[in-house]
Design a protein around this motif. Structure first.
Motif, PDB file in Angstrom:
ATOM      1  N   LEU A 157      -0.851  48.936 -21.702  1.00  0.00           N
ATOM      2  CA  LEU A 157       0.303  48.959 -22.596  1.00  0.00           C
ATOM      3  C   LEU A 157       1.067  50.272 -22.522  1.00  0.00           C
ATOM      4  CD1 LEU A 157      -1.705  47.547 -25.603  1.00  0.00           C
ATOM      5  CD2 LEU A 157      -0.032  46.276 -24.266  1.00  0.00           C
ATOM      6  N   GLY A 168      14.262  60.605 -18.201  1.00  0.00           N
ATOM      7  CA  GLY A 168      13.400  59.570 -18.773  1.00  0.00           C
ATOM      8  C   GLY A 168      11.974  59.642 -18.255  1.00  0.00           C
ATOM      9  N   GLU A 169      11.724  60.402 -17.184  1.00  0.00           N
ATOM     10  CA  GLU A 169      10.385  60.454 -16.596  1.00  0.00           C
ATOM     11  C   GLU A 169       9.722  61.824 -16.791  1.00  0.00           C
ATOM     12  OE1 GLU A 169       9.128  57.781 -14.934  1.00  0.00           O
ATOM     13  OE2 GLU A 169      10.668  56.841 -13.707  1.00  0.00           O
ATOM     14  N   LEU A 178      12.635  56.763  -9.560  1.00  0.00           N
ATOM     15  CA  LEU A 178      11.556  57.352  -8.765  1.00  0.00           C
ATOM     16  C   LEU A 178      10.279  56.518  -8.684  1.00  0.00           C
ATOM     17  CD1 LEU A 178      11.871  61.043 -10.032  1.00  0.00           C
ATOM     18  CD2 LEU A 178      12.608  60.138  -7.830  1.00  0.00           C
ATOM     19  N   ASP A 179      10.010  55.727  -9.714  1.00  0.00           N
ATOM     20  CA  ASP A 179       8.737  55.020  -9.824  1.00  0.00           C
ATOM     21  C   ASP A 179       8.486  54.094  -8.624  1.00  0.00           C
ATOM     22  OD1 ASP A 179       6.544  53.547 -10.681  1.00  0.00           O
ATOM     23  OD2 ASP A 179       7.739  52.292 -12.005  1.00  0.00           O
ATOM     24  N   MET A 207       7.136  63.123  -6.871  1.00  0.00           N
ATOM     25  CA  MET A 207       8.114  62.758  -5.852  1.00  0.00           C
ATOM     26  C   MET A 207       8.860  63.969  -5.295  1.00  0.00           C
ATOM     27  SD  MET A 207       7.959  59.596  -5.186  1.00  0.00           S
ATOM     28  CE  MET A 207       9.486  59.512  -4.244  1.00  0.00           C
ATOM     29  N   GLU A 264      -0.994  44.454 -30.850  1.00  0.00           N
ATOM     30  CA  GLU A 264      -1.237  45.758 -30.265  1.00  0.00           C
ATOM     31  C   GLU A 264      -1.754  46.769 -31.278  1.00  0.00           C
ATOM     32  OE1 GLU A 264       2.208  47.035 -28.152  1.00  0.00           O
ATOM     33  OE2 GLU A 264       2.445  45.058 -27.240  1.00  0.00           O
ATOM     34  N   ASN A 277       6.807  53.149 -15.617  1.00  0.00           N
ATOM     35  CA  ASN A 277       6.499  54.544 -15.824  1.00  0.00           C
ATOM     36  C   ASN A 277       7.021  55.129 -17.108  1.00  0.00           C
ATOM     37  OD1 ASN A 277       4.839  55.405 -13.774  1.00  0.00           O
ATOM     38  ND2 ASN A 277       6.032  57.285 -13.623  1.00  0.00           N
ATOM     39  N   ALA A 278       7.123  54.280 -18.105  1.00  0.00           N
ATOM     40  CA  ALA A 278       7.541  54.753 -19.414  1.00  0.00           C
ATOM     41  C   ALA A 278       8.973  55.254 -19.408  1.00  0.00           C
ATOM     42  CB  ALA A 278       6.595  55.843 -19.932  1.00  0.00           C
ATOM     43  N   GLY A 279       9.700  55.029 -18.309  1.00  0.00           N
ATOM     44  CA  GLY A 279      11.095  55.462 -18.266  1.00  0.00           C
ATOM     45  C   GLY A 279      12.060  54.372 -18.705  1.00  0.00           C
ATOM     46  N   THR A 307      15.118  54.865 -20.981  1.00  0.00           N
ATOM     47  CA  THR A 307      16.250  55.580 -20.399  1.00  0.00           C
ATOM     48  C   THR A 307      16.922  54.737 -19.320  1.00  0.00           C
ATOM     49  OG1 THR A 307      14.961  57.584 -20.671  1.00  0.00           O
ATOM     50  CG2 THR A 307      16.943  57.742 -19.314  1.00  0.00           C
ATOM     51  N   LEU A 308      16.083  54.178 -18.427  1.00  0.00           N
ATOM     52  CA  LEU A 308      16.632  53.533 -17.224  1.00  0.00           C
ATOM     53  C   LEU A 308      17.313  52.203 -17.528  1.00  0.00           C
ATOM     54  CD1 LEU A 308      13.712  54.343 -14.763  1.00  0.00           C
ATOM     55  CD2 LEU A 308      15.984  55.373 -14.812  1.00  0.00           C
ATOM     56  N   GLN A 359      16.159  52.467  -5.934  1.00  0.00           N
ATOM     57  CA  GLN A 359      17.561  52.067  -6.010  1.00  0.00           C
ATOM     58  C   GLN A 359      18.257  52.861  -7.106  1.00  0.00           C
ATOM     59  OE1 GLN A 359      18.994  49.868  -3.772  1.00  0.00           O
ATOM     60  NE2 GLN A 359      17.004  50.142  -2.778  1.00  0.00           N
ATOM     61  N   THR A 360      19.580  52.884  -7.009  1.00  0.00           N
ATOM     62  CA  THR A 360      20.381  53.536  -8.039  1.00  0.00           C
ATOM     63  C   THR A 360      21.209  52.462  -8.739  1.00  0.00           C
ATOM     64  OG1 THR A 360      22.258  53.865  -6.561  1.00  0.00           O
ATOM     65  CG2 THR A 360      20.588  55.595  -6.586  1.00  0.00           C
ATOM     66  N   THR A 361      21.802  52.812  -9.882  1.00  0.00           N
ATOM     67  CA  THR A 361      22.667  51.828 -10.549  1.00  0.00           C
ATOM     68  C   THR A 361      23.815  51.442  -9.621  1.00  0.00           C
ATOM     69  OG1 THR A 361      23.679  53.724 -11.641  1.00  0.00           O
ATOM     70  CG2 THR A 361      22.116  52.458 -12.922  1.00  0.00           C
ATOM     71  N   MET A 408       6.220  61.816 -12.781  1.00  0.00           N
ATOM     72  CA  MET A 408       6.792  61.171 -11.597  1.00  0.00           C
ATOM     73  C   MET A 408       7.744  62.079 -10.805  1.00  0.00           C
ATOM     74  SD  MET A 408       6.694  58.564  -9.688  1.00  0.00           S
ATOM     75  CE  MET A 408       5.726  57.358 -10.556  1.00  0.00           C
ATOM     76  N   ARG A 465       6.325  62.486 -18.855  1.00  0.00           N
ATOM     77  CA  ARG A 465       5.881  61.248 -19.488  1.00  0.00           C
ATOM     78  C   ARG A 465       4.508  60.788 -19.013  1.00  0.00           C
ATOM     79  NH1 ARG A 465       9.055  58.287 -23.199  1.00  0.00           N
ATOM     80  NH2 ARG A 465      11.005  59.416 -23.372  1.00  0.00           N
ATOM     81  N   LEU A 477      14.422  50.917 -10.148  1.00  0.00           N
ATOM     82  CA  LEU A 477      15.433  51.932 -10.362  1.00  0.00           C
ATOM     83  C   LEU A 477      14.744  53.291 -10.445  1.00  0.00           C
ATOM     84  CD1 LEU A 477      18.452  52.060 -10.953  1.00  0.00           C
ATOM     85  CD2 LEU A 477      17.954  51.569 -13.335  1.00  0.00           C
ATOM     86  N   ARG A 490      20.690  52.516 -18.930  1.00  0.00           N
ATOM     87  CA  ARG A 490      21.569  53.077 -17.904  1.00  0.00           C
ATOM     88  C   ARG A 490      22.087  51.972 -16.979  1.00  0.00           C
ATOM     89  NH1 ARG A 490      19.335  58.586 -14.961  1.00  0.00           N
ATOM     90  NH2 ARG A 490      21.099  58.749 -13.562  1.00  0.00           N
ATOM     91  N   TRP A 502      17.699  61.317 -11.146  1.00  0.00           N
ATOM     92  CA  TRP A 502      16.843  60.190 -11.502  1.00  0.00           C
ATOM     93  C   TRP A 502      15.522  60.617 -12.131  1.00  0.00           C
ATOM     94  CZ3 TRP A 502      18.851  55.698 -12.216  1.00  0.00           C
ATOM     95  CH2 TRP A 502      20.085  55.442 -11.618  1.00  0.00           C
ATOM     96  N   ILE A 532       5.518  47.392 -17.480  1.00  0.00           N
ATOM     97  CA  ILE A 532       4.790  47.896 -18.643  1.00  0.00           C
ATOM     98  C   ILE A 532       5.790  48.330 -19.701  1.00  0.00           C
ATOM     99  CG2 ILE A 532       3.144  49.609 -19.494  1.00  0.00           C
ATOM    100  CD1 ILE A 532       1.670  49.470 -16.991  1.00  0.00           C
ATOM    101  N   LEU A 570      -0.003  53.058 -30.225  1.00  0.00           N
ATOM    102  CA  LEU A 570       0.172  53.555 -28.865  1.00  0.00           C
ATOM    103  C   LEU A 570       0.668  54.985 -28.874  1.00  0.00           C
ATOM    104  CD1 LEU A 570       2.008  50.452 -27.391  1.00  0.00           C
ATOM    105  CD2 LEU A 570      -0.401  51.020 -27.177  1.00  0.00           C
ATOM    106  N   PRO A 575       5.953  48.256 -23.808  1.00  0.00           N
ATOM    107  CA  PRO A 575       5.259  47.904 -25.044  1.00  0.00           C
ATOM    108  C   PRO A 575       6.137  47.034 -25.948  1.00  0.00           C
ATOM    109  CG  PRO A 575       5.235  50.287 -24.663  1.00  0.00           C
ATOM    110  CD  PRO A 575       6.159  49.687 -23.658  1.00  0.00           C
TER     111      PRO A 575
END
Lengths: 147, 521, 319
Positions: B328, B89-90, A27-28, B78, B439, A78-80, A83-84, A55-57, B74, B93, A25, A87, B86, A106, B442, A108
């Motif tokens: 992680l 959340g990124e 950009l990643d 991009m 862990e 990507n740590a998103g 949020t994603l 892809q989008t929702t 990201m 980050r 979902l 969604r 989109w 990834i 982090l 945690p």
């Protein structure tokens, strides 16, 4: 360890294979894990509808409807994910689509509870084995079928 | 004068034939090895807003660093703005968020750009970020000619492996050759492309595939730049490489040695380069992020140390060591410090830097080096055939038919099955699993970064001259429609008018189109 | 009488509800259960859609062409069945065609990925049923895409009103296509990736082969396309429509469809008989006979004859 090369027995001919939509979902672009999971599920007798990157929702919901999918599998690197993933859950709910969402990548351990309470069915963290991937997806499909 | 810990004096190298510094450089680029110049310990940094990263840069410089290395988030990678649907959340980050020239001004505020070297890890929109850097320097009164550094700007491996592409391959390669032409003419200290195998390996490729695909991409850029009217010796001395250091120690050493030999022979024999600097394969190395395990993460410190040693014994010019907690999340400061200390231990305690190519001449090391060359040459022959005698066309064809991505996915799955079946032991994962202590703490980046960045973007949009932005974008579109115009100048104009990265990308997409990959599982 | 759940599903699907369409397709894909009821119902309502089969060598760009064609058809509700092989060992599959058409196909289209599910005979009945459902709920045209490898895949694509074969430049593909029996089933050819060198050569090769082929009242046209650039797709659709018109005018459409239904009934009989064959061989008499064959007391031929003679097709043994 149960190896994926040894475990899968062919699906019973009269039992429909589980169908899973796999996607990333947003950009990643890290798709190594997604591709490995696609093959792992295939080798466990599961049918994978591979949507891949960006892809989008909306596109995932549309694919689930047309493909009558049992599970949505999303990979996040990507740590998103905080949020994603919610969604995606919300988009499925808004479309009245009762398909469990499984997240891998990834993520945690400390975020797992947050994701579950947001409605994610299961989280496969880094280092999940093939056997764990398969059993988690099957369990999610079974649970959904039982609802 | 170097000696062992016990006081035995050491020559700069040992040889009964080919010496370090001799063509084809299998044994290293310089006869003095690391005695002349130690490798650069270049650590990658970037997070949050531009101001956050700027503070980190200043801290690094105060601590005696001379090289900055920037990771972008990201959306920036991009070519999308922070307020794109989109991007949520990124933002900020996995790197720093840059939307407009204003962010770049913040990022390098108070830094003397003619005194430091900067490395920017960006590909699809590299020309735009390069333009921003040039304009920031210009505003600070620093001339282009005095700017030193590297921009990754390697789009081909994005289609093959990392998947951070925007436009289709051919217009993307045009942007790359435009940037090469621009820096060749105006920025003699700049490295316009860092041809990267790192991401190819991370996507699951074998060592030989990493080596071969990367060098093939290098040959492709050489052909593209020559097609664009440059002479090979004009730009080849400024090309550099970026490899992965994975866990199979001797295979990695062989790979690094093979890379130098192949590049030198191909540049000389196939592309007619005469300047010895054109023949020298200079490379940066990063330890293998994909080898880090989430289980028993402290074990990663040992993995990183051994991988880093292979890069040093393989003759790398610079090195980034991964932090043990990267499987992680983003690295904590403590983990990043241990990673740097690992390099310092290698440099100053182990004697690994005393003698050039200390493994050269060992039967196994020479054999595996030859074997790496042989396997790579097989792959080159296939690509060459696919392109009817053009490596550039062969690489395009392999991207289009998905064969690069397919072969990488095959290798990744093979590896995964070996691990799952227990045929390949990964300590702490499928063997020796007792004692996983869970862990450690982090690093996490708050949501306020995103809000700050969105406010910043809104502010820039409201203060700029919209008419000038529209005019500059229209001029860019016009230039893009003509294949012979170098796009760097119109991009610089658009950047100067504070057009956003997303707006510039959209203007180019209106001419070039947006790439959608032919996914191969 | 209140509507049954199946009534509701058909009604919703006819109104364009994709989830209902998706569920009906799952039902016919799954032998047993409601499959025969869905099929029965769909058959009475079907018969309006143009069915177009698309096949060709792997990597020829079939999915992209299929997606583009669906869009070029200008139809209100085009549908695509994208068929990919299941792993013969595990029964699983990776279905990747959808993503190749998703970006070009209009939002009104419907795409369903189908796996061959390891039973070739079953596929031959599952696909016509899936087409039947899409036809019955108002989709038109229905495009069926299969890999041009293996007789079953080719024959599925050939079970269409119009069959299109996609090749790419280079002699190799044309020769392969010939070997796989693709040339005989083609009503229309697309030479895709026509921006590659020797596209014209590929067209010439095809024309030469057609010159040597049987003469009929329809000579398959050869269209050059670059599917990724949407070039030649309109021309391709024009040729498909011309073929449909030709079928209608010549009366061949009815014959073709009749033959297709006949073949489907034959396939279903074969599938049923195959089940009986397995019952015979798995029976006590079957295993005894097999034992005698293994001990070399009787030949496989006489054992089969004896088993056939002693089995009563009206009353198959319970297994």
């Amino acid at each position: 360890m149960s190896g994926i090369s040894s475990c899968p027995a062919p699906a019973h001919p009269h039992e429909a294979p589980i169908r899973v939509v796999l996607a990333k979902l947003g950009l990643d672009g890290h798709d190594r894990g997604l591709k490995v999971v696609a093959r792992t599920l295939r080798d466990a007798g599961i049918e994978v509808i591979y949507l891949g990157l960006r892809q989008t929702t909306d596109s995932i919901v549309a694919a689930c409807e047309q493909e009558d999918a049992d599970v949505i599998g999303l990979s996040m690197h990507n740590a998103g994910h905080l949020t994603l993933a919610p969604r995606m859950v919300k988009a499925a709910r808004d479309a009245a689509l009762d398909v469990p969402v499984v997240i891998g990548g990834i993520v945690p351990a400390e975020d797992v509870a947050t994701l579950i309470s947001a409605g994610v069915a299961a989280v496969l963290g880094p280092g999940a084995s093939a056997a764990q991937v398969v059993s988690t997806v099957k369990a999610a499909a079974l649970q959904a079928a039982g609802r | 004068m170097a000696e062992t810990m016990s006081g035995i004096p050491l020559d700069p190298f040992y040889s009964d034939g080919l010496r370090p510094g001799d063509y084809p450089y299998t044994r290293g680029l310089h006869p003095t090895g690391y005695r002349g110049k130690l490798w650069t310990m270049r650590m990658f940094a970037g997070f949050g807003t531009a101001a956050d990263t700027n503070a980190r840069f200043h801290a690094l410089l105060r601590a005696g660093g001379t090289g900055l290395s920037t990771a972008f988030d990201m959306p920036t990678l991009m070519g999308r703005d922070s307020d794109y649907e989109w991007s949520e959340g990124e933002v900020g980050r996995a790197g720093v968020a840059v939307d407009t020239l204003a962010d770049m001004e913040d990022l390098f505020a108070g830094i003397e750009l003619d005194k430091v070297t900067t490395s920017m890890t960006i590909n699809g929109p590299a020309a735009i970020l390069m333009a921003m850097y040039v304009v920031v320097a210009e505003k600070n009164g620093v001339s282009r000619a005095d700017l030193g550094g590297t921009i990754q700007n390697d789009i081909l491996k994005e289609y093959q492996a990392q998947k951070e592409y925007i436009f289709p391959p051919r217009p993307s390669v045009r942007l790359i050759t435009d940037l090469i032409r621009f820096t060749t003419a105006e920025m003699p200290r700049w490295h316009p492309v860092s041809i990267s195998g790192y991401h190819i390996r991370e996507a699951g490729a074998t060592a030989a595939q990493e080596l071969a695909f990367t060098l093939a991409n290098g040959f492709a850029y050489v052909e593209a730049a020559v097609d664009a009217g440059l002479h090979v010796d004009d730009f080849a001395p400024r090309l550099s490489f970026f490899f992965n250091a994975h866990s199979d120690f001797f295979e990695e050493v062989g790979k690094f040695r093979a890379a130098r030999r192949i590049w030198a022979t191909w540049l000389k024999e196939r592309y007619g380069a005469e300047n010895p600097k054109s023949l020298m394969c200079r490379f940066h190395t990063q330890t293998a992020g994909a080898s880090l395990t989430a289980q028993q993460p402290e074990n990663n410190i040992a993995r990183v140390a051994i991988q880093a040693l292979s890069a040093v014994l393989g003759g790398t010019q610079s090195l980034h060591t991964d932090s043990y907690d990267e499987a992680l999340a983003l690295p904590t400061e403590k983990a990043a410090r241990i990673a740097l200390r690992t390099q310092q231990i290698l440099a100053h305690e182990t004697g690994a830097a005393s003698v050039a190519d200390p493994l050269g001449g060992a039967h196994f090391v020479e054999w595996i080096t030859d074997e790496m060359v042989r396997q790579a040459e097989e792959i080159f022959a296939r690509i060459d055939q696919l392109g009817n005698g053009s490596m550039l066309e062969g690489v395009y064809a392999g991207i289009e038919d998905g064969s690069f991505a397919g072969e990488i996915a095959d290798a990744a799955y093979r590896y995964e099955r070996e691990v799952n079946a227990g045929r390949r032991i990964i300590v702490g994962v499928n063997e020796f699993t007792e004692g996983d202590g869970g862990e450690s703490s982090l690093l996490s980046i708050g949501h306020d970064t995103e809000e700050l960045q969105l406010k910043r973007l809104e502010q820039v949009r409201s203060r700029r001259d919209d008419k000038a932005v529209r005019a500059s974008l229209a001029a860019l579109v016009q230039a893009a429609e003509q294949p012979d115009i170098n796009l760097m100048a119109p991009i610089i104009d658009a950047v100067r008018a504070y057009a956003t990265e997303g707006e510039i990308v959209a203007a180019l997409e209106s001419v070039f189109g947006t790439y959608v990959e032919n996914a191969v599982v | 009488m209140s509507p049954t759940p199946l009534d509701e599903l058909f009604e919703a699907a006819a109104a364009g509800n994709r989830r209902a369409m998706g569920k009906l397709l799952t039902m016919v894909e799954q032998p047993g259960g409601a499959a025969s009821e869905v099929s029965e119902r769909a058959h009475r309502q079907a018969g309006h859609a143009r069915v177009i089969g698309i096949t060709g060598a792997p990597g020829a760009g079939k999915s992209t062409i299929t997606g583009r064609l669906a869009a070029a058809s200008g139809a209100e509700r085009p549908a695509v069945l994208a068929i990919d092989p299941s792993s013969p060992l595990t029964g699983g599959a990776v279905l990747g065609d959808r993503v190749r058409m998703d970006n070009h196909i209009g939002s009104s289209s419907f795409i369903r990925s189908m796996a061959t599910r390891g039973h070739a005979g079953g596929l031959a009945v599952a696909v016509p049923d899936a087409v039947r459902v899409l036809d019955a709920v108002g989709c038109d045209p229905v495009l069926v895409e299969t890999a041009g490898v293996g007789q079953v895949e080719v024959s599925i694509a050939a079970a269409a009103d119009t069959t299109m074969v996609v090749v790419t430049p280079g002699w190799g593909d044309a020769v392969q296509a010939n070997k796989a029996g693709l040339l005989e089933v083609a009503d229309v050819f697309a030479v895709n990736k026509a921006d590659r060198p020797d596209a014209r050569g590929a067209r010439r090769d095809l024309e030469l082969m057609l010159d040597l082929g049987p003469e009929g009242d329809w000579r398959p046209p050869v269209v050059l396309t670059i599917a990724t650039e949407n070039e030649g797709i309109e021309a391709l659709w024009v040729e498909i429509e011309r073929h449909t018109a030709h079928l209608r005018e010549s009366g061949a459409l009815g014959r073709r469809r009749g033959l297709r239904l006949r073949n489907e009934v034959v396939d279903r009989i074969e599938l049923g008989l195959r089940g009986r064959v397995l019952q015979i061989i798995d029976s006590e008499a079957g295993s005894k006979a097999l034992g005698r064959v293994e001990r070399r007391e009787v030949s496989p031929g006489s054992a089969a004859e004896a088993l056939l003679a002693s089995s009563n097709p009206q009353h198959p043994e319970e297994s």
